[in-house]
Write a protein that holds these residues in place. Structure first.
Motif, PDB file in Angstrom:
ATOM      1  N   UNK A 176      13.119   9.209   5.429  1.00 37.24           N
ATOM      2  CA  UNK A 176      13.909   9.562   4.255  1.00 37.24           C
ATOM      3  C   UNK A 176      13.403  10.823   3.562  1.00 37.24           C
ATOM      4  N   UNK A 177      12.083  11.047   3.559  1.00 38.73           N
ATOM      5  CA  UNK A 177      11.516  12.135   2.774  1.00 38.73           C
ATOM      6  C   UNK A 177      10.609  13.062   3.578  1.00 38.73           C
ATOM      7  N   UNK A 178      10.621  12.935   4.897  1.00 35.12           N
ATOM      8  CA  UNK A 178       9.747  13.777   5.715  1.00 35.12           C
ATOM      9  C   UNK A 178      10.139  15.229   5.682  1.00 35.12           C
ATOM     10  N   UNK A 179       9.133  16.084   5.819  1.00 31.45           N
ATOM     11  CA  UNK A 179       9.387  17.529   5.833  1.00 31.45           C
ATOM     12  C   UNK A 179       9.714  18.013   7.237  1.00 31.45           C
ATOM     13  N   UNK A 203       0.832  -1.206   0.000  1.00 32.86           N
ATOM     14  CA  UNK A 203       0.000   0.000   0.000  1.00 32.86           C
ATOM     15  C   UNK A 203       0.878   1.272   0.000  1.00 32.86           C
ATOM     16  N   UNK A 204       2.028   1.192  -0.650  1.00 31.04           N
ATOM     17  CA  UNK A 204       2.935   2.348  -0.668  1.00 31.04           C
ATOM     18  C   UNK A 204       2.294   3.522  -1.399  1.00 31.04           C
ATOM     19  N   UNK A 205       1.485   3.228  -2.430  1.00 26.47           N
ATOM     20  CA  UNK A 205       0.807   4.301  -3.158  1.00 26.47           C
ATOM     21  C   UNK A 205      -0.144   5.074  -2.254  1.00 26.47           C
ATOM     22  N   UNK A 206      -0.988   4.346  -1.520  1.00 28.67           N
ATOM     23  CA  UNK A 206      -1.963   5.009  -0.647  1.00 28.67           C
ATOM     24  C   UNK A 206      -1.294   5.735   0.513  1.00 28.67           C
ATOM     25  N   UNK A 207      -0.259   5.098   1.081  1.00 31.04           N
ATOM     26  CA  UNK A 207       0.392   5.688   2.249  1.00 31.04           C
ATOM     27  C   UNK A 207       1.189   6.928   1.851  1.00 31.04           C
ATOM     28  N   UNK A 208       1.933   6.848   0.751  1.00 28.82           N
ATOM     29  CA  UNK A 208       2.674   8.021   0.293  1.00 28.82           C
ATOM     30  C   UNK A 208       1.711   9.149  -0.071  1.00 28.82           C
ATOM     31  N   UNK A 209       0.618   8.823  -0.747  1.00 31.69           N
ATOM     32  CA  UNK A 209      -0.363   9.834  -1.135  1.00 31.69           C
ATOM     33  C   UNK A 209      -0.941  10.531   0.091  1.00 31.69           C
ATOM     34  N   UNK A 210      -1.230   9.753   1.138  1.00 30.96           N
ATOM     35  CA  UNK A 210      -1.789  10.338   2.368  1.00 30.96           C
ATOM     36  C   UNK A 210      -0.781  11.231   3.070  1.00 30.96           C
ATOM     37  N   UNK A 211       0.466  10.793   3.155  1.00 26.29           N
ATOM     38  CA  UNK A 211       1.499  11.596   3.813  1.00 26.29           C
ATOM     39  C   UNK A 211       1.779  12.880   3.044  1.00 26.29           C
ATOM     40  N   UNK A 212       1.728  12.794   1.712  1.00 23.96           N
ATOM     41  CA  UNK A 212       1.920  13.988   0.883  1.00 23.96           C
ATOM     42  C   UNK A 212       0.752  14.952   1.066  1.00 23.96           C
ATOM     43  N   UNK A 213      -0.453  14.413   1.147  1.00 30.92           N
ATOM     44  CA  UNK A 213      -1.657  15.253   1.260  1.00 30.92           C
ATOM     45  C   UNK A 213      -1.645  16.105   2.520  1.00 30.92           C
ATOM     46  N   UNK A 214      -1.094  15.565   3.614  1.00 27.54           N
ATOM     47  CA  UNK A 214      -1.040  16.334   4.871  1.00 27.54           C
ATOM     48  C   UNK A 214       0.294  17.062   5.019  1.00 27.54           C
ATOM     49  N   UNK A 215       1.067  17.090   3.931  1.00 31.21           N
ATOM     50  CA  UNK A 215       2.353  17.810   3.883  1.00 31.21           C
ATOM     51  C   UNK A 215       3.355  17.287   4.914  1.00 31.21           C
TER      52      UNK A 215
END
Length: 376
Positions: free
Chosen positions: A373-376, A192-204
């Motif tokens: 690795x990619x968190x803001x 579910x990397x697509x859904x999880x990455x999409x959710x994390x991106x959506x909340x910045x």
């Protein structure tokens, strides 16, 4: 003096003597027909070096098979039971693919196992394709020295189609058929990397990234290890896949924007790639890593190597129910610290107490390496 030599020789013989492993396999009746063959596959030459069809068991009667082998006393064995392929791996419950049997041969040992089915029968009915976001497929890519071609799937972040001048970091993932799509995952469950990455991106919470899933092949064990096929696979990723992705997509190709991630043997090859290609791969995510593989070859060589932290980041973890992985996982943490990795800065590690070794549990915690690795 003669008496001493005799006693010493007797002691040496006793210490070095072989012990036997006798294994009986009594499968469920639904697994058996007239052509059924059963194999043992494990981490020693006598067990086929993880070839799933190299070492067959003797059929004693209509419902019982036996394996018997001699090994050095004190040897640690890891093995699984198969029907001749990894698609026909024996299962012992209807939910989870089994972990390896792990046996310490301190004396003659007899075991009986009772599988209830083959993996491909349990997971025969696949889910419908379901990927969140836009993906592009690159089919049947070939690499020099590899025996099989493979597909590559590219997941594009939400803004990719609208922000035409924007460039993105890239995460390369092994076992690519298991990360986005339950219909291609061998277990019917994906990361579910697509859904999880999409959710994390959506909340910045994390950067937008491109995710590249590289499908595995029947040579997975060798390709994901420090072996000639492993070197060929790494060359394929570094010399073929990465240049193709950097050419076809708007990437940030630098080391600090290039990550690699996988689980089990995929975790092992991720560490090896960061170690062997420190100028290209800047981050590695290693989930449930098989540091034990090939008599801990990579762990031992990594300890001895003079390589130290070179502005890299690494995430490693393990499940509490992955008993065979825990020892080496705990050994790796001080090794990484000695090489200059600092927890919370360029090192993160995590023990998920209730987790077993499968896609479902990796999907439950993949947010951790993504944010590290990619968190803001």
């Amino acid at each position: 003096m003669r008496l001493f030599l005799l006693l010493f020789a007797t002691f040496t013989f006793a210490f070095a003597q072989d012990v036997s492993l006798r294994l009986f396999v009594h499968p469920a009746q639904s697994m058996i027909d007239s052509s059924t063959a059963i194999y043992i596959s494990g981490d020693k030459k006598e067990l086929g070096n993880w070839n799933p069809s190299a070492v067959s068991l003797s059929r004693l009667n209509d419902s019982l098979w036996m394996y018997e082998g001699k090994f050095s006393k004190g040897l640690q064995l890891r093995f699984k039971i198969t029907g001749g392929s990894w698609e026909q791996e024996a299962m012992y419950d209807s939910v989870e693919v089994s972990q390896n049997f792990n046996v310490s041969l301190t004396h003659d040992t007899t075991m009986t196992v009772n599988p209830i089915g083959w993996k491909n029968k349990f997971y025969r009915s696949k889910s419908e394709p379901r990927i969140q976001g836009n993906v592009v497929y690159h089919r049947k890519l070939k690499g020099e020295g590899l025996n099989y071609s493979r597909d590559v799937i590219v997941w594009l972040p939400p803004s990719y189609q609208t922000e035409k001048k924007r460039r993105y970091p890239v995460l390369y993932m092994h076992d690519g058929q298991n990360i986005f799509d339950p219909s291609t995952s061998f277990s019917g469950k994906d990361w579910r990397v697509d859904e999880i990455a999409d959710s994390l991106i959506a909340v910045k919470a994390m950067e937008e990234i491109i995710i590249v899933g590289i499908y595995n092949s029947p040579d997975r064990l060798q390709e994901y290890s420090d072996s000639p096929l492993g070197q060929a696979y790494m060359n394929f990723v570094i010399d073929d896949v990465k240049p193709m992705i950097d050419s076809a997509y708007r990437t940030k190709p630098s080391k600090k924007n290039t990550a690699i991630m996988g689980s089990s043997m995929g975790g092992l090859i991720s560490l090896i790639m960061m170690w062997k290609y420190p100028g290209i791969v800047g981050m590695a995510g290693c989930l449930s890593t098989s540091f034990w593989y090939d008599d801990e070859k990579t762990l031992k060589e990594f300890k001895k190597d003079s390589w130290t932290n070179k502005n890299s980041k690494i995430y490693i973890d393990c499940g509490g129910r992955e008993k065979e992985l825990l020892k080496e996982y705990k050994q790796m943490i001080p090794v990484l610290k000695k090489k200059g990795f600092i927890k919370g800065e360029n090192l993160e590690y995590h023990l998920e107490e209730k987790a077993a070794h499968n896609e479902y549990y990796w999907s439950q915690r993949v947010w951790r390496p993504l944010l590290f690795m990619f968190g803001k």
